[in-house]
Design a protein around this motif. Structure first.
Motif, PDB file in Angstrom:
ATOM      1  N   LYS A  17      50.937  17.002  21.400  1.00 21.66           N
ATOM      2  CA  LYS A  17      50.358  16.804  22.719  1.00 21.66           C
ATOM      3  C   LYS A  17      48.884  16.314  23.480  1.00 21.66           C
ATOM      4  CE  LYS A  17      54.207  16.687  24.582  1.00 21.66           C
ATOM      5  NZ  LYS A  17      54.934  15.294  24.330  1.00 21.66           N
ATOM      6  N   GLU A  18      48.402  17.141  21.915  1.00 24.50           N
ATOM      7  CA  GLU A  18      47.563  17.503  21.473  1.00 24.50           C
ATOM      8  C   GLU A  18      46.368  15.887  21.577  1.00 24.50           C
ATOM      9  OE1 GLU A  18      43.315  19.946  18.803  1.00 24.50           O
ATOM     10  OE2 GLU A  18      45.212  19.624  18.245  1.00 24.50           O
ATOM     11  N   THR A  19      47.122  14.837  21.170  1.00 25.69           N
ATOM     12  CA  THR A  19      46.967  13.579  20.457  1.00 25.69           C
ATOM     13  C   THR A  19      46.727  12.809  22.263  1.00 25.69           C
ATOM     14  OG1 THR A  19      47.349  13.180  18.714  1.00 25.69           O
ATOM     15  CG2 THR A  19      47.396  11.366  19.469  1.00 25.69           C
ATOM     16  N   ALA A  20      47.783  12.995  23.211  1.00 23.78           N
ATOM     17  CA  ALA A  20      48.266  12.578  24.436  1.00 23.78           C
ATOM     18  C   ALA A  20      47.124  12.742  25.634  1.00 23.78           C
ATOM     19  CB  ALA A  20      49.495  12.398  24.895  1.00 23.78           C
ATOM     20  N   LEU A  21      46.892  14.568  25.144  1.00 19.38           N
ATOM     21  CA  LEU A  21      45.741  14.766  25.972  1.00 19.38           C
ATOM     22  C   LEU A  21      44.833  14.292  25.892  1.00 19.38           C
ATOM     23  CD1 LEU A  21      46.924  19.042  26.154  1.00 19.38           C
ATOM     24  CD2 LEU A  21      47.271  16.811  28.458  1.00 19.38           C
ATOM     25  N   PHE A  22      44.104  13.811  24.992  1.00 22.91           N
ATOM     26  CA  PHE A  22      43.173  13.427  24.293  1.00 22.91           C
ATOM     27  C   PHE A  22      42.867  12.370  25.043  1.00 22.91           C
ATOM     28  CE2 PHE A  22      40.583  16.884  21.177  1.00 22.91           C
ATOM     29  CZ  PHE A  22      39.501  16.327  21.562  1.00 22.91           C
ATOM     30  N   PHE A  23      43.727  11.870  25.250  1.00 26.30           N
ATOM     31  CA  PHE A  23      43.984   9.733  25.419  1.00 26.30           C
ATOM     32  C   PHE A  23      44.118  10.355  27.435  1.00 26.30           C
ATOM     33  CE2 PHE A  23      45.936   6.429  28.146  1.00 26.30           C
ATOM     34  CZ  PHE A  23      45.470   5.742  27.319  1.00 26.30           C
ATOM     35  N   VAL A  24      44.121  11.349  27.773  1.00 28.40           N
ATOM     36  CA  VAL A  24      44.127  11.463  29.210  1.00 28.40           C
ATOM     37  C   VAL A  24      42.759  11.840  29.765  1.00 28.40           C
ATOM     38  CG1 VAL A  24      46.054  12.848  31.524  1.00 28.40           C
ATOM     39  CG2 VAL A  24      46.997  11.927  29.420  1.00 28.40           C
ATOM     40  N   PHE A  25      42.511  13.065  28.917  1.00 30.81           N
ATOM     41  CA  PHE A  25      41.290  14.045  29.326  1.00 30.81           C
ATOM     42  C   PHE A  25      39.586  12.458  28.969  1.00 30.81           C
ATOM     43  CE2 PHE A  25      44.220  17.694  30.069  1.00 30.81           C
ATOM     44  CZ  PHE A  25      43.073  17.793  30.766  1.00 30.81           C
ATOM     45  N   LEU A  26      40.077  11.770  28.154  1.00 30.92           N
ATOM     46  CA  LEU A  26      38.874  10.939  27.345  1.00 30.92           C
ATOM     47  C   LEU A  26      38.819   9.836  27.274  1.00 30.92           C
ATOM     48  CD1 LEU A  26      36.091  11.075  27.264  1.00 30.92           C
ATOM     49  CD2 LEU A  26      36.124  12.462  25.446  1.00 30.92           C
ATOM     50  N   LEU A  27      39.250   9.573  26.033  1.00 30.74           N
ATOM     51  CA  LEU A  27      39.363   8.415  25.577  1.00 30.74           C
ATOM     52  C   LEU A  27      40.302   6.751  25.957  1.00 30.74           C
ATOM     53  CD1 LEU A  27      40.152  10.002  22.371  1.00 30.74           C
ATOM     54  CD2 LEU A  27      38.078   9.054  23.040  1.00 30.74           C
ATOM     55  N   GLY A  28      41.155   7.804  27.133  1.00 30.69           N
ATOM     56  CA  GLY A  28      41.883   6.127  27.751  1.00 30.69           C
ATOM     57  C   GLY A  28      41.127   5.812  28.799  1.00 30.69           C
ATOM     58  N   TYR A  29      40.245   6.435  29.807  1.00 34.82           N
ATOM     59  CA  TYR A  29      39.773   6.288  30.297  1.00 34.82           C
ATOM     60  C   TYR A  29      37.703   5.701  30.446  1.00 34.82           C
ATOM     61  CZ  TYR A  29      37.592  10.685  31.429  1.00 34.82           C
ATOM     62  OH  TYR A  29      37.123  11.718  31.153  1.00 34.82           O
ATOM     63  N   TYR A  30      38.010   6.171  28.416  1.00 27.58           N
ATOM     64  CA  TYR A  30      36.111   6.196  28.393  1.00 27.58           C
ATOM     65  C   TYR A  30      35.616   4.630  29.047  1.00 27.58           C
ATOM     66  CZ  TYR A  30      31.855   5.719  26.775  1.00 27.58           C
ATOM     67  OH  TYR A  30      30.308   6.518  27.244  1.00 27.58           O
ATOM     68  N   PRO A  31      36.484   3.570  28.665  1.00 28.82           N
ATOM     69  CA  PRO A  31      36.383   2.192  28.223  1.00 28.82           C
ATOM     70  C   PRO A  31      36.246   1.714  30.265  1.00 28.82           C
ATOM     71  CG  PRO A  31      37.490   2.417  26.656  1.00 28.82           C
ATOM     72  CD  PRO A  31      38.050   4.020  27.583  1.00 28.82           C
ATOM     73  N   LEU A  32      36.550   2.450  30.797  1.00 33.18           N
ATOM     74  CA  LEU A  32      37.237   2.076  32.650  1.00 33.18           C
ATOM     75  C   LEU A  32      35.622   2.509  33.464  1.00 33.18           C
ATOM     76  CD1 LEU A  32      40.142   2.265  33.029  1.00 33.18           C
ATOM     77  CD2 LEU A  32      39.448   0.646  32.542  1.00 33.18           C
ATOM     78  N   VAL A  33      35.228   4.111  32.264  1.00 31.69           N
ATOM     79  CA  VAL A  33      33.748   4.492  33.371  1.00 31.69           C
ATOM     80  C   VAL A  33      33.047   3.641  32.476  1.00 31.69           C
ATOM     81  CG1 VAL A  33      34.982   6.269  34.257  1.00 31.69           C
ATOM     82  CG2 VAL A  33      34.187   6.766  32.171  1.00 31.69           C
ATOM     83  N   LYS A  34      32.783   3.381  31.164  1.00 33.43           N
ATOM     84  CA  LYS A  34      31.832   3.330  30.392  1.00 33.43           C
ATOM     85  C   LYS A  34      31.001   2.003  30.980  1.00 33.43           C
ATOM     86  CE  LYS A  34      29.925   1.236  25.707  1.00 33.43           C
ATOM     87  NZ  LYS A  34      29.052   1.087  26.266  1.00 33.43           N
ATOM     88  N   PRO A  35      30.753   1.014  31.879  1.00 32.50           N
ATOM     89  CA  PRO A  35      29.728   0.372  32.583  1.00 32.50           C
ATOM     90  C   PRO A  35      28.397   0.937  33.353  1.00 32.50           C
ATOM     91  CG  PRO A  35      31.905  -1.249  32.144  1.00 32.50           C
ATOM     92  CD  PRO A  35      32.020   0.532  31.766  1.00 32.50           C
ATOM     93  N   ARG A  36      30.162   1.907  33.762  1.00 28.57           N
ATOM     94  CA  ARG A  36      29.314   2.569  34.868  1.00 28.57           C
ATOM     95  C   ARG A  36      28.056   3.069  34.587  1.00 28.57           C
ATOM     96  NH1 ARG A  36      31.135   2.936  40.605  1.00 28.57           N
ATOM     97  NH2 ARG A  36      33.129   1.681  41.190  1.00 28.57           N
ATOM     98  N   LEU A  37      28.195   4.101  33.342  1.00 26.12           N
ATOM     99  CA  LEU A  37      27.027   4.705  32.453  1.00 26.12           C
ATOM    100  C   LEU A  37      26.127   3.894  32.179  1.00 26.12           C
ATOM    101  CD1 LEU A  37      29.724   7.527  30.911  1.00 26.12           C
ATOM    102  CD2 LEU A  37      28.444   7.880  32.921  1.00 26.12           C
ATOM    103  N   ASP A  38      26.371   2.842  31.596  1.00 25.48           N
ATOM    104  CA  ASP A  38      25.414   2.135  30.624  1.00 25.48           C
ATOM    105  C   ASP A  38      24.620   1.326  31.562  1.00 25.48           C
ATOM    106  OD1 ASP A  38      27.010   2.174  27.961  1.00 25.48           O
ATOM    107  OD2 ASP A  38      28.083   0.265  28.243  1.00 25.48           O
ATOM    108  N   ARG A  39      24.829   1.583  32.813  1.00 26.38           N
ATOM    109  CA  ARG A  39      23.809   1.380  33.744  1.00 26.38           C
ATOM    110  C   ARG A  39      22.493   2.202  34.336  1.00 26.38           C
ATOM    111  NH1 ARG A  39      28.297  -0.153  38.660  1.00 26.38           N
ATOM    112  NH2 ARG A  39      28.954  -2.040  37.643  1.00 26.38           N
TER     113      ARG A  39
END
Length: 184
Positions: free
Chosen positions: A76-98
């Protein structure tokens, strides 16, 4: 009929990205060294969906992969890392890069990373409490601080690698994929 043809590409791509992301998380559960690498690779696939199909489809794929990962992946730790950070980070990264200037941008990214990790382990400790001991508590604090420092460095490396991988995808792989599939 044309509307249905336009819908088949995003549905198929999202389905494949979700399936491969879940398989990667399963591999992360089997191979201990891939515990953090596998969900990050799954997140990169979600980033490719965002490039090809847009953010709405990418968030849908992230949600599906996260839910399936929580149900299917034994670690579950692997799945939770995906859910809590690594899965959505590529989607919010463009906004953070601004965010300007650069130190503020890096600080915002590290705040997101550390906040997500704190919430993740807070949830894990609430669900699975640990027996307390004075000696173990001190060792856990020191080890936790070192691990968090290493995790921050790894996250910044992932951030840079993600930028480079998305650039390579757009310049090199996307035209080849579109030519191969007859898509313009």
């Amino acid at each position: 009929m044309k509307k249905r043809d336009q819908q088949s590409w995003p549905v198929a791509l999202c389905g494949m990205a979700v399936a491969v992301s879940v398989v990667l998380m399963l591999l992360g559960a089997i191979i201990p060294a891939a515990m953090f690498i596998a969900p990050a690779a799954g997140g990169i696939l979600i980033g490719a969906v965002a490039v090809e199909c847009g953010p709405r489809w990418a968030w849908t794929a992230y949600g599906a992969a996260g839910l399936l990962g929580l149900f299917v992946v034994p670690d579950k730790e692997t799945a939770l890392f995906f859910v809590f950070l690594l899965g959505y980070y590529p989607l919010v990264k463009p906004r953070l890069d601004r965010i300007r200037p650069a130190p503020l941008r890096v600080g915002a990214k590290l705040l997101l990373c550390n906040g997500a990790v704190a919430v993740l382990y807070g949830v894990l400790l609430l669900l699975f409490p640990v027996a307390e001991s004075e000696a173990l508590e001190t060792a856990a604090l020191v080890l936790g601080a070192v691990t968090l420092l290493i995790g921050n460095v790894a996250f910044l490396l992932l951030d840079r690698a993600l930028a480079n991988l998305m650039r390579v995808y757009k310049l090199l792989w996307q035209p080849r994929l579109h030519r191969m599939l007859g898509r313009r």
